[in-house]
Design a protein around this motif. Structure first.
Motif, PDB file in Angstrom:
ATOM      1  N   GLU B 201     -19.486 -47.717  32.739  1.00 32.23           N
ATOM      2  CA  GLU B 201     -19.628 -49.163  32.903  1.00 32.23           C
ATOM      3  C   GLU B 201     -19.937 -49.588  34.337  1.00 32.23           C
ATOM      4  OE1 GLU B 201     -16.171 -51.494  31.772  1.00 32.23           O
ATOM      5  OE2 GLU B 201     -16.913 -53.214  32.916  1.00 32.23           O
ATOM      6  N   GLN B 202     -19.355 -48.896  35.317  1.00 35.76           N
ATOM      7  CA  GLN B 202     -19.482 -49.296  36.737  1.00 35.76           C
ATOM      8  C   GLN B 202     -18.815 -50.634  37.022  1.00 35.76           C
ATOM      9  OE1 GLN B 202     -24.013 -48.529  36.713  1.00 35.76           O
ATOM     10  NE2 GLN B 202     -23.376 -47.941  38.764  1.00 35.76           N
ATOM     11  N   GLY B 203     -17.985 -51.079  36.130  1.00 40.28           N
ATOM     12  CA  GLY B 203     -17.236 -52.313  36.304  1.00 40.28           C
ATOM     13  C   GLY B 203     -15.882 -52.103  35.650  1.00 40.28           C
ATOM     14  N   PRO B 204     -14.969 -53.046  35.804  1.00 38.62           N
ATOM     15  CA  PRO B 204     -13.578 -52.831  35.397  1.00 38.62           C
ATOM     16  C   PRO B 204     -13.209 -53.349  34.007  1.00 38.62           C
ATOM     17  CG  PRO B 204     -13.733 -54.774  36.770  1.00 38.62           C
ATOM     18  CD  PRO B 204     -15.141 -54.280  36.569  1.00 38.62           C
ATOM     19  N   ILE B 205     -14.157 -53.912  33.275  1.00 42.04           N
ATOM     20  CA  ILE B 205     -13.763 -54.678  32.072  1.00 42.04           C
ATOM     21  C   ILE B 205     -13.147 -53.792  30.991  1.00 42.04           C
ATOM     22  CG2 ILE B 205     -14.624 -56.163  30.222  1.00 42.04           C
ATOM     23  CD1 ILE B 205     -16.702 -57.214  32.269  1.00 42.04           C
ATOM     24  N   ARG B 208      -9.802 -52.321  32.085  1.00 44.20           N
ATOM     25  CA  ARG B 208      -8.752 -53.337  32.154  1.00 44.20           C
ATOM     26  C   ARG B 208      -8.291 -53.780  30.767  1.00 44.20           C
ATOM     27  NH1 ARG B 208      -7.016 -56.760  36.492  1.00 44.20           N
ATOM     28  NH2 ARG B 208      -6.269 -58.736  35.681  1.00 44.20           N
ATOM     29  N   GLY B 363     -23.781 -55.637  34.288  1.00 40.00           N
ATOM     30  CA  GLY B 363     -23.930 -56.314  35.573  1.00 40.00           C
ATOM     31  C   GLY B 363     -24.909 -55.600  36.478  1.00 40.00           C
ATOM     32  N   ALA B 364     -25.021 -54.306  36.301  1.00 43.59           N
ATOM     33  CA  ALA B 364     -25.917 -53.504  37.131  1.00 43.59           C
ATOM     34  C   ALA B 364     -27.242 -53.306  36.419  1.00 43.59           C
ATOM     35  CB  ALA B 364     -25.267 -52.151  37.422  1.00 43.59           C
ATOM     36  N   GLY B 386     -10.769 -48.394  37.106  1.00 36.05           N
ATOM     37  CA  GLY B 386     -10.706 -49.365  38.198  1.00 36.05           C
ATOM     38  C   GLY B 386     -12.047 -50.012  38.504  1.00 36.05           C
ATOM     39  N   HIS B 390     -20.444 -45.861  42.373  1.00 33.76           N
ATOM     40  CA  HIS B 390     -21.170 -45.489  43.608  1.00 33.76           C
ATOM     41  C   HIS B 390     -20.208 -44.986  44.674  1.00 33.76           C
ATOM     42  CE1 HIS B 390     -25.025 -48.031  42.632  1.00 33.76           C
ATOM     43  NE2 HIS B 390     -24.796 -47.066  41.782  1.00 33.76           N
TER      44      HIS B 390
END
Lengths: 419, 419
Positions: B201-205, B208, B363-364, B386, B390
């Motif tokens: 994902e490269q994001g926390p969703i 979390r 998002g990316a 988390g 990158h």
């Protein structure tokens, strides 16, 4: 009229010579940007010193140089005159890089004009008059600024002051020797009766309000901080707002708070002049933001309150935003309060001359704040067009320069009158 | 059951080989910071490509390389099978500086795992399966990012793409020749039936919310601005708050506004990652502040609205504060919407496997957004611990990796089933 006043000539300001000397000194160290650069104890500043000393000698002043290079031109008072403490008038002739023509020089050359008025009138003051030019007021080459007057006032030992080095590792002592201004006298070798400094305002207040004279009651206190917020570097596209620890936002919100604080206080000034973000990429949330805060207030109590509020705000914000914050003190100077009786005398003199004036606080530092440690002190400001300072664009109208010099002369005349 | 299905073996994910290959590829270009650096078409990335090609050949895939270095491993479909358009599964193996082990590689090696499942089961899909690794997705060495997939989708000509140079002036063409990946085929030489990309994902969703699978419906739109406020450099101590034109305050207030805008929208993201102040001295009010704004939104309408609001706010603020402001567009990409039927298929597959999932927007940027220009496309996300991306600290649990690969395999199985 008393008998011994019968041959007394009136003191007259020689405005043309003052303006001419300002122009000549302004041409020393002239630079391609249209300004002049005479960093403290540099070759160029040495040339300015030589000129000043020559002009002092033309007026038959006794020139004395102390070990940190402060120059004093002494006009002796009456033999057995009342009170031996000299009235000191002065400022500095070192400059910032590409300076305007007046900062510092105006105060020194106006003091010289006061001495000239006595000489021309053939009058001897009741006690000594000293024209002073202090070393390294600007603090561009050597730190701290106001080093010469600080040393004269006993705030730093001559040994310490002379050991200070510039960014190339050259000491003040070596630099003064190079230009021949490492004098034999110990700084602080005489005790001044009073100190008066005429200066351009370096701010916009007089110009904006259309007033001629600023009666300076003191110098603001200064508090410098380095504030660092630390958060988490994360992807700008994938990190929801609520999950960010954005150090840059912490800095921005604190800058806005400083503005709110300044506006709600009315006397406090808050400035953020430097700021850097890391890692510094368009699409990465900053993990670190470091900025400086420059806070000033004429009141020690309100300055301390502003310090506390900044700290409390930054810590509360950090806690709410998942950031860490550190506040490191870079500098702290308490406000300086000048002599109320000297201020009243300056104010009265301006009124007698038909000049508009207002009481004000100096936002910038001056040699006067050091001299205030050892004797009653005040400053006189004249307008700076647009408030522009430390720039070749610095400007004060000739009429304003002469009005300020006239106030200095008349105030000095009163202080030096027989008691 | 039809007659020719009698000898069909079930497809099984070889999780161990997938995880082993991820680890082996992650060791190529390993750096002292604990990450790996395989910039596009570098020597290190060339070693990664060699490894991938070797693994493709072990599975008897036909390896094809186009002129911009995109690698395709082709598993042929049934002779005369229904529909000739291949299902393409893939991502990229180039990395940022000191990357984590999964970004890109996970999608490519999971696609390879799908091909392996077919080979191990001795099954031939009804139409071709292609494992793709696109050139220069990250955009660290060559700009723009996603260059290989952009070229494959016809968004840039191969000539233009090959002429792009890195910061040392070395072209993509030279670099590909150096590592032997300047292939003979024209980019876009075949027309994909669908494209599926599995990615961290490269994001926390997901992390979390404790979910296994993200069904990615599209990629946010991106708007990048360079904003410059210009004011007046003035003395921090002498300039009253009301008389300031503080470019730094303009920047700070705008950063705070961007946060407010993001919070009130709920879908918009706003990030200021770079900021510089001039002249940059503690006691000088900034005359210039330049910063970037990165704004994202899955909706074109709301993204345009955010652009407008930023512009209006900055202009109003500039006018109120005596500043000048310029907003320069650095980049603008409209949101990409993926295939709803493919998303539904991924979602259904996750549900059948008993895996929790949610719909989300990326998002990316990803190669999938380029492929979406030419064929039905979707992405599958797995959690990033988390949200860290990158970074050598990028991490996804083994169980989550395998769950994602399983969803990819089962979705591909359905798409490749005989019609």
């Amino acid at each position: 009229m008393k008998k011994d006043d019968q041959n007394v000539q009136p003191l007259r300001l020689d405005g043309q010579t003052l303006v001419d000397q300002l122009q000549i000194l302004a041409s020393v160290g002239s630079d391609p940007r249209g300004g002049r650069t005479r960093l403290a104890a540099s070759k160029e500043e040495g040339e300015g010193r030589d000129l000043l000393v020559e002009w002092m000698k033309e007026l038959d002043l006794e020139v004395k140089v102390d070990s940190v290079g402060n120059i004093f031109g002494l006009l002796h008072g009456e033999e057995g005159g009342a009170g031996g403490s000299p009235l000191v008038l002065g400022s500095h002739i070192d400059t910032v890089i590409s300076a305007g023509p007046y900062d510092g020089c105006f105060g020194v050359l106006s003091a010289l004009a006061v001495a000239r008025a006595f000489r021309t009138a053939g009058r001897t003051p009741s006690r000594p008059l000293v024209v002073a030019a202090f070393t390294n007021e600007e603090g561009v080459r050597f730190q701290p600024d106001m080093l010469g007057s600080l040393c004269f006032a006993g705030g730093i030992s001559p040994e310490e002051a002379l050991a200070v080095t510039d960014s190339h590792g050259v000491s003040l002592e070596e630099s003064l020797k190079e230009i021949g201004y490492n004098g034999p006298l110990t700084s602080g070798f005489f005790a001044p009766g009073e100190y008066l400094e005429l200066h351009v305002e370096q701010g916009p207040i007089l110009d904006r309000e259309g007033l001629s004279i600023g009666v300076v009651e003191g110098v603001q206190g200064i508090s410098w901080w380095r504030v660092a917020f630390r958060g988490k570097a994360n992807h700008a596209g994938t990190t929801p707002t609520a999950l960010r620890s954005d150090a840059g936002y912490g800095a921005a919100r604190t800058i806005v708070f400083l503005r709110e604080l300044a506006l709600s206080s009315g006397t406090t000034l808050g400035t953020v002049g430097t700021l850097s973000l890391e890692p510094g990429a368009v699409n990465i949330i900053p993990s670190k933001a470091v900025f400086t805060a420059d806070i000033r207030d004429p009141s020690e109590e309100r300055l301390a309150e502003a310090d506390d509020k900044l700290k409390a705000f930054a810590e509360e914000l950090a806690s709410a935003e998942g950031l860490e914050v550190t506040l490191e003190r870079l500098a702290r100077f308490s406000p300086v309060v000048f002599s109320q009786s000297l201020c009243a005398l300056v104010e009265e003199t301006a009124r007698e001359l038909g000049l508009s004036s207002r009481r004000m606080t100096s936002g910038a530092g001056h040699d006067a704040q050091m001299m205030a440690r050892i004797c009653p002190t005040a400053m006189i400001f004249v307008p700076s067009r647009g408030g522009i300072s430390h720039s070749p664009d610095e400007h004060t109208d000739r009429a304003d320069l002469l009005a300020g010099a006239e106030v200095l002369l008349r105030t000095a005349e009163k202080l030096l009158a027989k008691e």
